[in-house]
Write an enzyme that holds these catalytic residues in place. Structure first.
Site, PDB file in Angstrom:
ATOM      1  N   TRP A 137      -5.280 -84.385 -34.779  1.00  0.00           N
ATOM      2  CA  TRP A 137      -4.814 -83.028 -34.490  1.00  0.00           C
ATOM      3  C   TRP A 137      -5.557 -82.436 -33.292  1.00  0.00           C
ATOM      4  O   TRP A 137      -4.996 -81.676 -32.513  1.00  0.00           O
ATOM      5  CB  TRP A 137      -5.026 -82.145 -35.725  1.00  0.00           C
ATOM      6  CG  TRP A 137      -4.561 -80.729 -35.541  1.00  0.00           C
ATOM      7  CD1 TRP A 137      -3.307 -80.240 -35.741  1.00  0.00           C
ATOM      8  CD2 TRP A 137      -5.354 -79.604 -35.123  1.00  0.00           C
ATOM      9  NE1 TRP A 137      -3.264 -78.891 -35.474  1.00  0.00           N
ATOM     10  CE2 TRP A 137      -4.513 -78.478 -35.097  1.00  0.00           C
ATOM     11  CE3 TRP A 137      -6.704 -79.446 -34.769  1.00  0.00           C
ATOM     12  CZ2 TRP A 137      -4.961 -77.213 -34.731  1.00  0.00           C
ATOM     13  CZ3 TRP A 137      -7.145 -78.179 -34.407  1.00  0.00           C
ATOM     14  CH2 TRP A 137      -6.279 -77.083 -34.398  1.00  0.00           C
ATOM     15  N   HIS A 138      -6.823 -82.826 -33.132  1.00  0.00           N
ATOM     16  CA  HIS A 138      -7.629 -82.252 -32.055  1.00  0.00           C
ATOM     17  C   HIS A 138      -7.285 -82.792 -30.679  1.00  0.00           C
ATOM     18  O   HIS A 138      -7.719 -82.237 -29.668  1.00  0.00           O
ATOM     19  CB  HIS A 138      -9.122 -82.463 -32.330  1.00  0.00           C
ATOM     20  CG  HIS A 138      -9.654 -81.536 -33.375  1.00  0.00           C
ATOM     21  ND1 HIS A 138      -9.537 -81.805 -34.713  1.00  0.00           N
ATOM     22  CD2 HIS A 138     -10.263 -80.332 -33.280  1.00  0.00           C
ATOM     23  CE1 HIS A 138     -10.073 -80.799 -35.386  1.00  0.00           C
ATOM     24  NE2 HIS A 138     -10.516 -79.903 -34.560  1.00  0.00           N
ATOM     25  N   GLY A 139      -6.522 -83.870 -30.628  1.00  0.00           N
ATOM     26  CA  GLY A 139      -6.132 -84.380 -29.325  1.00  0.00           C
ATOM     27  C   GLY A 139      -5.487 -85.743 -29.439  1.00  0.00           C
ATOM     28  O   GLY A 139      -5.809 -86.506 -30.351  1.00  0.00           O
ATOM     29  N   THR A 168      -6.926 -84.985 -39.190  1.00  0.00           N
ATOM     30  CA  THR A 168      -7.809 -83.955 -38.634  1.00  0.00           C
ATOM     31  C   THR A 168      -8.267 -84.355 -37.234  1.00  0.00           C
ATOM     32  O   THR A 168      -8.236 -83.560 -36.301  1.00  0.00           O
ATOM     33  CB  THR A 168      -9.044 -83.749 -39.541  1.00  0.00           C
ATOM     34  OG1 THR A 168      -8.579 -83.394 -40.845  1.00  0.00           O
ATOM     35  CG2 THR A 168      -9.942 -82.658 -39.006  1.00  0.00           C
TER      36      THR A 168
END
Lengths: 380, 456
Positions: free
Chosen positions: B316-318, B313
């Site tokens: 995934w954001h960066g 998670t």
């Protein structure tokens, strides 16, 4: 029950808003493009030319987006709506322009571009140490630096007094023989420093330029010329750059003043002109642009009674602040050369080697000095 | 192209919807496919082939699974192929330079690749993967019509910033959907509120954050104001985009899942993640956590599963360490809550909210500052008191906007709408039109209109 409700319901918002979008888009697409925005004092983006290369690089679509934005129907109106909404939100700034307590406008300046400033100091030192003649350096503070009490509380703008001092210190530490003009000190001694700057523009007023001239004369051991023989012309309704950015509709316009000083010859950007003043620009919103026809590369002003045999010469390396000062300088020197590095890619060194100057005045506003990217042109 | 732009609202939107409404039913999906490809290609023509590749891979894998359904081995092969290719695309474009840096840090000297992240790749790879996985699991039938499938993959409303719409959830609507008056009316309301969330609130408070985070030294009160501003910015930016997507979906007859449900009124991190970016959470639950065994395994294995989910998670954001830490920070809190104090939080009326807000604000500081020394300094300023009067200006200048943001982040706005506006259609239309109008003005004179998901 549910179905009945569905049949009765009229999608009012959808009809109104989508109707507006459809009609307005069509009108916007059909409305002819404009060249420039008088309100914002800039040229507007035009329809970009399409090439496959530009499409693939993403440049075309970016430009197209800017074009649609700039040419959006009623742009001035929308800008006004935004400025008003920001005021409703009780904001004291818009588009990086701060509203002072007295109603003056100031540029928001929170961070100095340190790397560029250092580069510029290095360029200046290199130029100064390579040039043997008489040299003078003046860094002009922005209005806010002298009007701290007028700024909203808690706004920590860049400390220009310290910034200017550190540039001067760098010159002193390099043992460069150069006159350092204490413009900040001189301006802060004026009883109302607000008169030295426009309320709606980032430049100094003619009083600012005159006060500068007094300090220049004092430090250079020259006699301050008498300005009383010259007519002081006042042009009403000047809305400056801060206004153009913030569109603060409640601000009162400035009065643009200048002394009508006759000259024997004016060459601006290689073209001979009748006057140092572009009268047509006085009709537009950005009246300051009338001085020296804006920022041209090389301007040469010759005094009315210049000595044709052995003229005294001043070279000013400058930003736009000097545009209003320039004619005053002809009261001290027969010929005043003004170089704006932004519009003069090459030829500076050639000018220096072919012309003898009695003084070279490096005169910049602090913010311009810190951010200009053309100082390397001093070597070309 | 982003939704919050004049170009989208006054060029793409009217043309797209006019075409979509005018073409006969049979051609609607084809129209949608072409429009969406144009929408995607506008920003990045170079990356259109990736979009086509993504469509073709998952279409073929879906078909493969369907036709060879009787041989489990071959069926599995197509699933693996789809997952590997999708994740491969994502990894190549998003994470290559992260790992190059990592290896270089260990002594290697590999040159960095000059790649820009294709718009929305993190969203659409997840969406297409959900299709193949669900076909494999037999939860949904493989789509035979390439146009219908293509329209799903590149469906422009939810393409670049969520919600993450699984194929399963709109499979029936892809074939048969109705444009209703209610859908239109609700859709335009969602679109306007989403636009206003982004343009009027997120951009406004975002300008505060971008200034504050650029200062070398600030006072402690200003650091908290900055963290509050960023918390509001990311919420309104993200939920605003989702609302616009859901709204446009409704106007076309689609029902996209809700993505945000007033997360800041949560009482615990556990609850927060049920309300924040809901479609991402359920994606990871359905397609990662549960396949790993979920919580029907030994406690040790369950912690491992949770670790994998929260690591992913975050990542995934960066492609940066701070995002990984951000994910693991939530993992730690979730475990602590579960083991020790979740019940107490749920019973508490005040402390739980204070706890949640503080913990989430701190998480956004981790999220926002990719540079560790910046992050460290910011935390020092937050917790070791430093005086100064700089906060006075920011509170004065942004006070009203911050209050509006806080108000709109609570369900009060929803209650207010349901009690008053929904019963007065004319008043509702006037208000929504005015909000739209002002949002347009802010787009015309936009000084700060970032696209936060360029790194997602």
């Amino acid at each position: 029950m549910k179905k009945k409700h569905d049949q009765k319901m009229f999608p009012l918002t959808a009809v109104v808003v989508m109707g507006f979008i459809f009609v307005f888009s069509l009108a916007d697409a059909l409305y002819p493009d404009k060249e420039r925005s008088e309100l914002e004092n800039r040229t507007l983006a035009q329809s970009p030319t399409f090439t496959v290369d530009r499409l693939v690089s993403g440049k075309y679509t970016l430009d197209y987006e800017e074009y649609i934005n700039d040419q959006f129907l009623g742009r001035d109106f929308w800008i006004d709506v935004k400025a008003k909404s920001e005021e409703l939100l009780l904001k004291v700034e818009n588009n990086d322009v701060i509203y002072g307590k007295s109603g003056r406008l100031y540029g928001k300046y929170l961070n100095v571009p340190d790397a560029q400033l250092q580069k510029n100091v290095d360029h200046l030192l290199r130029f100064f140490s390579s040039y043997d003649g008489e040299k003078t350096l003046g860094i002009i503070p922005n209005a806010y630096a002298l009007m701290k009490d007028d700024l909203p509380l808690g706004l920590n703008q860049v400390d220009q007094q310290a910034g200017i001092q550190s540039i001067y210190q760098a010159v002193e530490e390099d043992n460069i023989d150069c006159t350092l003009l204490d413009i900040y000190g001189t301006f802060s001694k004026v009883s109302d420093p607000g008169t030295l700057y426009y309320r709606t523009d980032h430049h100094w007023t003619i009083d600012g330029a005159v006060t500068f001239l007094e300090e220049y004369c004092r430090q250079k051991g020259l006699t301050m010329p008498d300005l009383s023989p010259y007519e002081r012309v006042e042009v009403q309704g000047f809305y400056g750059t801060y206004f153009s950015k913030s569109k603060n509709t409640s601000v009162k316009p400035d009065v643009l003043s200048y002394y009508d000083i006759p000259l024997s010859e004016v060459v601006i950007g290689g073209e001979e002109k009748d006057s140092w003043l572009d009268a047509s620009a006085l009709e537009t919103r950005d009246k300051y642009g009338a001085f020296l026809y804006g920022n041209q590369g090389l301007s040469i002003l010759k005094a009315e009674n210049a000595d044709p045999e052995n003229p005294s010469r001043l070279l000013v390396i400058k930003d736009s602040y000097s545009n209003s000062l320039a004619p005053l300088l002809t009261l001290l020197y027969d010929e005043v050369y003004l170089v704006d590095l932004r519009s003069m890619p090459t030829g500076f060194q050639e000018l220096l080697s072919t012309t003898q100057f009695d003084d070279v005045l490096f005169l910049y506003n602090y913010k311009n000095f810190a951010s200009d990217t053309n100082f390397y042109r001093l070597s070309y | 192209m982003v939704f919050s732009s004049i170009l989208f609202l006054f060029r793409f939107f009217p043309i797209a919807f006019l075409l979509y409404y005018l073409v006969p039913k049979k051609l609607k999906n084809l129209t949608l496919l072409i429009l969406s490809l144009f929408f995607y290609g506008w920003g990045e023509v170079r990356y259109l082939p990736i979009m086509f590749a993504s469509m073709i891979i998952d279409y073929c894998c879906g078909q493969g699974i369907k036709r060879l359904g009787k041989t489990p081995g071959k069926k599995r092969l197509f699933l693996i192929l789809s997952v590997v290719l999708n994740l491969g695309l994502l990894f190549f474009f998003k994470y290559t330079n992260f790992f190059v840096d990592l290896l270089n840090g260990l002594g290697a000297s590999i040159p960095e690749l000059n790649i820009t992240l294709p718009l929305g790749i993190s969203f659409y790879t997840f969406q297409t993967m959900s299709y193949t996985i669900d076909v494999y699991r037999g939860k949904v039938e493989a789509e035979d019509n390439f146009i219908t499938f293509g329209a799903f993959v590149v469906l422009f409303p939810q393409l670049i910033a969520g919600p993450i719409v699984t194929y399963r959830s709109i499979a029936s609507e892809l074939k048969e959907r109705r444009i209703t008056r209610e859908g239109l009316e609700d859709g335009i309301r969602y679109l306007i509120m989403g636009l206003a969330s982004k343009v009027l609130i997120a951009n406004n408070v975002g300008a505060l954050w971008s200034e504050v985070s650029a200062f070398e030294s600030i006072s402690t009160p200003l650091a908290w104001i900055g963290a509050l501003a960023y918390s509001l910015q990311i919420y309104f930016d993200f939920s605003g985009y989702s609302l616009m997507a859901i709204g446009m979906g409704k106007m076309m007859g689609f029902t996209f899942p809700k993505n945000f449900d007033f997360p800041y009124i949560s009482k615990s991190v556990t609850e927060f993640w049920r309300r924040w970016h809901m479609t991402l959470g359920s994606w990871f639950r359905d397609y990662l956590y549960i396949p790993l065994g979920g919580n029907r395994v030994s406690p040790g294995r369950q912690y491992f599963n949770l670790f994998v989910v929260w690591f992913c998670t975050g990542f995934w954001h960066g492609a940066n360490w701070n995002f990984i830490i951000w994910g693991l920070y939530f993992l730690v809190l979730l475990i602590l809550e579960k083991r020790f104090y979740l019940q107490k939080l749920e019973q508490s009326r005040v402390i739980s909210h204070v706890y949640l807000i503080l913990v989430v604000m701190a998480s956004w500081v981790i999220f926002a500052l990719t540079d560790f020394s910046d992050m460290g300094n910011y935390f020092v300023t937050l917790f070791a008191f430093r005086g100064g009067n700089d906060w006075i200006y920011y509170l004065r200048n942004y006070g009203v906007v911050l209050l509006l943001g806080i108000f709109f982040a609570t369900p009060l706005i929803k209650i207010w709408y349901e009690r008053i506006l929904s019963r007065h259609p004319v008043l509702k239309t006037v208000l929504l039109s005015a909000i739209f109008f002002v949002s347009v003005a802010y787009l015309v004179d936009a000084t700060y209109n970032p696209f936060l998901y360029s790194r997602f």
